[in-house]
Design an enzyme around this catalytic site. Sequence first.
Site, short mmCIF file in Angstrom:
data_model
loop_
_atom_site.label_atom_id
_atom_site.label_comp_id
_atom_site.label_asym_id
_atom_site.label_seq_id
_atom_site.Cartn_x
_atom_site.Cartn_y
_atom_site.Cartn_z
N ASP A 61 -17.63 -20.20 -54.60
CA ASP A 61 -17.53 -18.75 -54.47
C ASP A 61 -18.93 -18.17 -54.59
OD1 ASP A 61 -16.95 -16.01 -54.64
OD2 ASP A 61 -15.08 -16.35 -55.73
N ARG A 119 -19.74 -14.91 -54.15
CA ARG A 119 -19.74 -13.46 -54.33
C ARG A 119 -20.46 -13.04 -55.61
NH1 ARG A 119 -13.36 -12.55 -53.54
NH2 ARG A 119 -13.42 -14.47 -54.76
#
Length: 387
Positions: free
Chosen positions: A318, A320
């Site tokens: 991930d 983000r």
Amino acid sequence: MSHPSPRPAQSAPSPSPDAAARRRIDRAAGELRRGDPVLLTLTTGAALLALAAEEAGGDGAQRLRRLAGGPPALTVTANRAAALGLQVPDGADAVDLRIASDTPERTAAALLALADPTAPAERSLPTVDRIEAAGPLGSRALSLTRLSRLLPAVLSVPVALDGGAAEAWAREHDLIHLAADDLAAAQAAAAADLHPVADARVPLAGAEDARVHAFRPRDGGPEHLAIVIGQPDTRQPVLVRLHSECFTGDLLGSLRCDCGDQLRGAIQTLAEAGGGVLLYLAQEGRGIGLVNKLRAYRLQDAGVDTLDANIALGFDADERVYLPAAGMLRQLGIAEVRLLTNNPDKLDALAACGIPVRARVPHAFPANGHNERYLATKAARFGHRFE
């Protein structure tokens, strides 16, 4: 109560590079996307010539050799090297891979096969002769490819330059010269330093009382959106949904994921609650970008799950960041939230950015016949809670 209006962020401003450095970073990202090399340097005098692997073309390795006087390595993330079955040096976040090949053209094709797990099957994987930890410039070059929305893989060659000669050498060879420290500062500043640029009333299906606020990072990157629905009471923890953009799910109605359901369901839930905010974050594919998400889909079709697909491409599971979300909330006057999510990691991530999360509000939707494995992976490997 009226809709919250953006106001200056309450957090201390982050240090950021000057305007000239930002322009240089933008130009460097564009050069990589066009298939041209850039020169990265450190204050120590170290210099590295880097060319995006996926845009190198058949003559990329030869071009670098002509410019820098040595054979290129393929610099990839430790995740990509591990996915290739290579032994990664302890503590390395990026590695240089070296191969032996009889022609520059075959070298370029072989390096691309190592960089891209979705490369055509006829590009057989070459034998890696040597693997070693990449230096800080190699890691910075991979950061620049991420900023450029490319695969995190570059052809790289160190360049021996006398102190202070980098700018002149770059001009002589018509190259962009980028100080690596400016790149690191720019990435931190862009994530944290947003300013409002426009807002308008936008009646939505399921939430006619809605207003969309657009926020732009100071580096001129893609805007993030805050969709204020109803009349949220900012004196109380506000119901908030963090939604990362998903072109395939949100716009095309893709059944591979649950993003479209989550987006439309969140709008309805916020309206029924009397008010809340949906933050629409410009972080497609958990931050890897649309093109790389399509590559991940190719890997998933071959049997790899969504987490391992990102790793195989060289990304983290991930990618983000939630500083933009925290910044928008502060500018909307929201100090505390109740988070509408099935991802407990978002609670910790937002709290780490200075926004306390007082409660998690469940937000889950049934499988549709195409996304069962995807949802199971999110539960088993990402810790999502579907209750």
